[in-house]
Write a protein that holds these residues in place. Structure first.
Motif, mmCIF file in Angstrom:
data_model
loop_
_atom_site.group_PDB
_atom_site.id
_atom_site.type_symbol
_atom_site.label_atom_id
_atom_site.label_comp_id
_atom_site.label_asym_id
_atom_site.label_seq_id
_atom_site.Cartn_x
_atom_site.Cartn_y
_atom_site.Cartn_z
ATOM 1 N N TRP A 137 0.834 -1.191 0.000
ATOM 2 C CA TRP A 137 0.000 0.000 0.000
ATOM 3 C C TRP A 137 0.878 1.253 0.000
ATOM 4 O O TRP A 137 0.614 2.211 -0.718
ATOM 5 N N LYS A 138 1.908 1.260 0.834
ATOM 6 C CA LYS A 138 2.757 2.437 0.969
ATOM 7 C C LYS A 138 3.648 2.637 -0.253
ATOM 8 O O LYS A 138 3.757 3.757 -0.785
ATOM 9 N N ILE A 139 4.283 1.580 -0.738
ATOM 10 C CA ILE A 139 5.263 1.709 -1.808
ATOM 11 C C ILE A 139 4.602 1.861 -3.179
ATOM 12 O O ILE A 139 5.018 2.693 -3.992
ATOM 13 N N ASN B 140 -1.067 5.176 3.175
ATOM 14 C CA ASN B 140 -1.013 4.352 4.372
ATOM 15 C C ASN B 140 -2.150 3.350 4.332
ATOM 16 O O ASN B 140 -3.174 3.568 3.672
ATOM 17 N N TYR B 141 -1.975 2.258 5.038
ATOM 18 C CA TYR B 141 -2.923 1.138 4.955
ATOM 19 C C TYR B 141 -4.165 1.432 5.782
ATOM 20 O O TYR B 141 -4.106 1.595 7.001
ATOM 21 N N LEU B 142 -5.294 1.516 5.102
ATOM 22 C CA LEU B 142 -6.589 1.683 5.770
ATOM 23 C C LEU B 142 -7.208 0.308 5.906
ATOM 24 O O LEU B 142 -7.515 -0.341 4.905
ATOM 25 N N HIS B 143 -7.327 -0.151 7.168
ATOM 26 C CA HIS B 143 -7.811 -1.516 7.358
ATOM 27 C C HIS B 143 -9.208 -1.674 6.805
ATOM 28 O O HIS B 143 -10.060 -0.792 6.936
ATOM 29 N N LYS B 144 -9.462 -2.810 6.180
ATOM 30 C CA LYS B 144 -10.702 -3.024 5.438
ATOM 31 C C LYS B 144 -11.930 -3.194 6.329
ATOM 32 O O LYS B 144 -13.052 -3.192 5.850
ATOM 33 N N VAL B 145 -11.731 -3.381 7.624
ATOM 34 C CA VAL B 145 -12.869 -3.525 8.533
ATOM 35 C C VAL B 145 -12.839 -2.422 9.567
ATOM 36 O O VAL B 145 -11.809 -1.805 9.807
ATOM 37 N N GLU B 146 -13.979 -2.174 10.165
ATOM 38 C CA GLU B 146 -14.063 -1.138 11.172
ATOM 39 C C GLU B 146 -13.296 -1.537 12.420
ATOM 40 O O GLU B 146 -13.087 -2.713 12.699
ATOM 41 N N TYR C 92 7.980 -2.010 13.523
ATOM 42 C CA TYR C 92 7.758 -2.045 12.080
ATOM 43 C C TYR C 92 6.455 -1.361 11.669
ATOM 44 O O TYR C 92 6.276 -1.066 10.479
ATOM 45 N N LEU C 93 5.538 -1.152 12.607
ATOM 46 C CA LEU C 93 4.268 -0.497 12.315
ATOM 47 C C LEU C 93 3.952 0.542 13.378
ATOM 48 O O LEU C 93 4.368 0.416 14.536
ATOM 49 N N ASN C 94 3.183 1.554 12.962
ATOM 50 C CA ASN C 94 2.503 2.472 13.879
ATOM 51 C C ASN C 94 1.049 2.493 13.462
ATOM 52 O O ASN C 94 0.705 2.143 12.318
ATOM 53 N N GLU C 95 0.168 2.900 14.371
ATOM 54 C CA GLU C 95 -1.250 2.919 14.022
ATOM 55 C C GLU C 95 -1.923 4.163 14.571
ATOM 56 O O GLU C 95 -1.451 4.794 15.524
ATOM 57 N N LYS C 96 -3.056 4.491 13.958
ATOM 58 C CA LYS C 96 -3.880 5.608 14.423
ATOM 59 C C LYS C 96 -5.323 5.316 14.062
ATOM 60 O O LYS C 96 -5.606 4.815 12.965
ATOM 61 N N GLU C 97 -6.219 5.602 14.965
ATOM 62 C CA GLU C 97 -7.633 5.420 14.687
ATOM 63 C C GLU C 97 -8.223 6.733 14.170
ATOM 64 O O GLU C 97 -7.918 7.809 14.673
ATOM 65 N N PHE D 85 -12.016 3.765 11.718
ATOM 66 C CA PHE D 85 -11.109 2.894 10.987
ATOM 67 C C PHE D 85 -9.725 2.949 11.605
ATOM 68 O O PHE D 85 -9.377 3.903 12.305
ATOM 69 N N THR D 86 -8.933 1.929 11.335
ATOM 70 C CA THR D 86 -7.554 1.893 11.802
ATOM 71 C C THR D 86 -6.620 2.124 10.615
ATOM 72 O O THR D 86 -6.684 1.408 9.619
ATOM 73 N N ILE D 87 -5.769 3.133 10.752
ATOM 74 C CA ILE D 87 -4.779 3.436 9.721
ATOM 75 C C ILE D 87 -3.433 2.926 10.207
ATOM 76 O O ILE D 87 -3.005 3.223 11.323
ATOM 77 N N LEU D 88 -2.756 2.140 9.387
ATOM 78 C CA LEU D 88 -1.465 1.566 9.750
ATOM 79 C C LEU D 88 -0.359 2.212 8.924
ATOM 80 O O LEU D 88 -0.469 2.342 7.703
ATOM 81 N N TYR D 89 0.707 2.620 9.632
ATOM 82 C CA TYR D 89 1.855 3.261 9.007
ATOM 83 C C TYR D 89 3.048 2.314 9.124
ATOM 84 O O TYR D 89 3.436 1.942 10.229
ATOM 85 N N ILE D 90 3.642 1.952 7.989
ATOM 86 C CA ILE D 90 4.824 1.110 8.045
ATOM 87 C C ILE D 90 6.050 1.990 8.248
ATOM 88 O O ILE D 90 6.199 3.029 7.608
ATOM 89 N N THR D 91 6.912 1.607 9.172
ATOM 90 C CA THR D 91 8.093 2.396 9.505
ATOM 91 C C THR D 91 9.237 2.081 8.544
ATOM 92 O O THR D 91 9.163 1.134 7.751
ATOM 93 N N ALA D 92 10.315 2.853 8.652
ATOM 94 C CA ALA D 92 11.495 2.599 7.829
ATOM 95 C C ALA D 92 12.059 1.214 8.130
ATOM 96 O O ALA D 92 12.494 0.488 7.223
ATOM 97 N N ASN D 93 12.033 0.830 9.409
ATOM 98 C CA ASN D 93 12.507 -0.512 9.773
ATOM 99 C C ASN D 93 11.612 -1.589 9.181
ATOM 100 O O ASN D 93 12.078 -2.668 8.788
#
Length: 330
Positions: A270-272, A277-283, A302-307, A311-319
């Motif tokens: 999703w990121k590359i 950023n990855y928007l999770h497909k379920v609530e 390796y991940l960070n998240e924010k609601e 929805f939950t948005i997932l951010y992939i880190t550089a690591n």
């Protein structure tokens, strides 16, 4: 009658009989030679993979007993690859089963379970073909032949449970209790009888037929477990089915390394490739099924998240990007 004529007739008759016998022995030798070639080129390399699929998939303590890097899908891939490359040795039944399974390369399995049915029937066709070869040659001893019959019976029971519960994980749960069946009772004769009874059984009454056929081979002290863990599923016990589905969705599957890696790889793509950023497909209220995976990768850094807005948005880190590119995309 002339003595010379009689002697000639006897000699001719003897020669004809000798030729017939010799031809039959030659044909038999050629048949034995061909069967050994078929076994060595196609079936011998496959047998251990078919045994491993049962031993891995149906292991009651899979997460404890089976190595983390071992996956049954790899063994299925080996079987398919070997058959594809040696179709000239395959029996008509194996070729037919292979062709039926191959259709799922372009057809969607909207049922969610029929592909697995055809895959198990593919395995059964192979084991049936192996049994026909080894039972008419001296390739195997009786102990090895009994082992083939043991696994033939397990695959047969497995596929018919699946045909009736319509969910792969429910069938696997029922089959994880296969150790309750008396191994020495799962013979070739039992297989043929069971297969015949299952094939003609009306689905409406299948659970009754199943219990009638299988109950006699259940261990004496394990009848209660058979009723509670196998027959309740076939009788469509809603409470047990919901409990099993919850277990496999939340506790078992999400901690599988391959599924964890695939989840992170999807966030990476999703990121590359999408620049998002990855928007999770379920609530968020349903995301508890994936909570262990997300928590695992967050703790790794390796991940960070924010609601946001349910929805939950997932951010992939550089690591995380480095891990995917270094370990998963090679």
């Amino acid at each position: 009658m002339n003595t010379a004529l009689i002697s000639g007739l006897f000699a001719l008759t003897g020669a004809i009989i000798g030729q017939v016998v010799n031809n039959r022995l030659t044909i038999k030798r050629e048949d034995q030679k061909y069967k050994k070639e078929v076994y060595q080129e196609l079936y011998s390399p496959i047998l251990n993979d078919l045994y491993a699929i049962v031993d891995i998939t149906l292991n009651y303590r899979k997460g404890h007993d089976i190595k983390q890097e071992v996956h049954e899908e790899d063994y299925w891939g080996n079987v398919l690859h070997l058959v594809e490359n040696n179709l000239k040795y395959a029996s008509p039944e194996v070729v037919s089963a292979y062709q039926e399974l191959s259709k799922f390369q372009y057809y969607d399995d909207f049922s969610g379970f029929m592909k697995e049915v055809y895959r198990l029937e593919f395995a059964l066709a192979i084991l049936d073909a192996v049994y026909k070869v080894v039972s008419t040659t001296n390739i195997m001893d009786n102990v090895q032949i009994q082992k083939i019959n043991y696994y033939r019976n397990l695959y047969l029971i497995w596929v018919y449970i699946l045909r009736n519960v319509h969910q792969s994980q429910l069938a696997i749960h029922a089959m994880k209790h296969y150790w309750i069946y008396e191994k020495e009772e799962l013979t070739g004769e039992f297989y043929e009888n069971t297969k015949r009874r299952f094939e003609i059984a009306d689905q409406k009454y299948f659970s009754n037929v199943f219990k009638e056929v299988i109950y006699p081979v259940v261990g004496n002290n394990l009848k209660e477990m058979f009723d509670s863990e196998v027959m309740t599923l076939l009788n469509k016990d809603t409470e047990l089915i919901n409990s099993i589905n919850s277990y496999y969705t939340y506790d078992h599957l999400v901690m599988n390394k391959r599924i964890r890696d695939r989840f992170l790889e999807e966030v990476y793509h999703w990121k590359i490739y999408r620049g998002r950023n990855y928007l999770h497909k379920v609530e968020t209220k349903e995301i508890f099924f994936y909570r262990q995976i997300i928590k695992y990768w967050i703790e790794k850094g390796y991940l960070n998240e924010k609601e946001k807005m349910g929805f939950t948005i997932l951010y992939i880190t550089a690591n995380g990007i480095d891990y995917v590119e270094r370990e998963l995309l090679q």
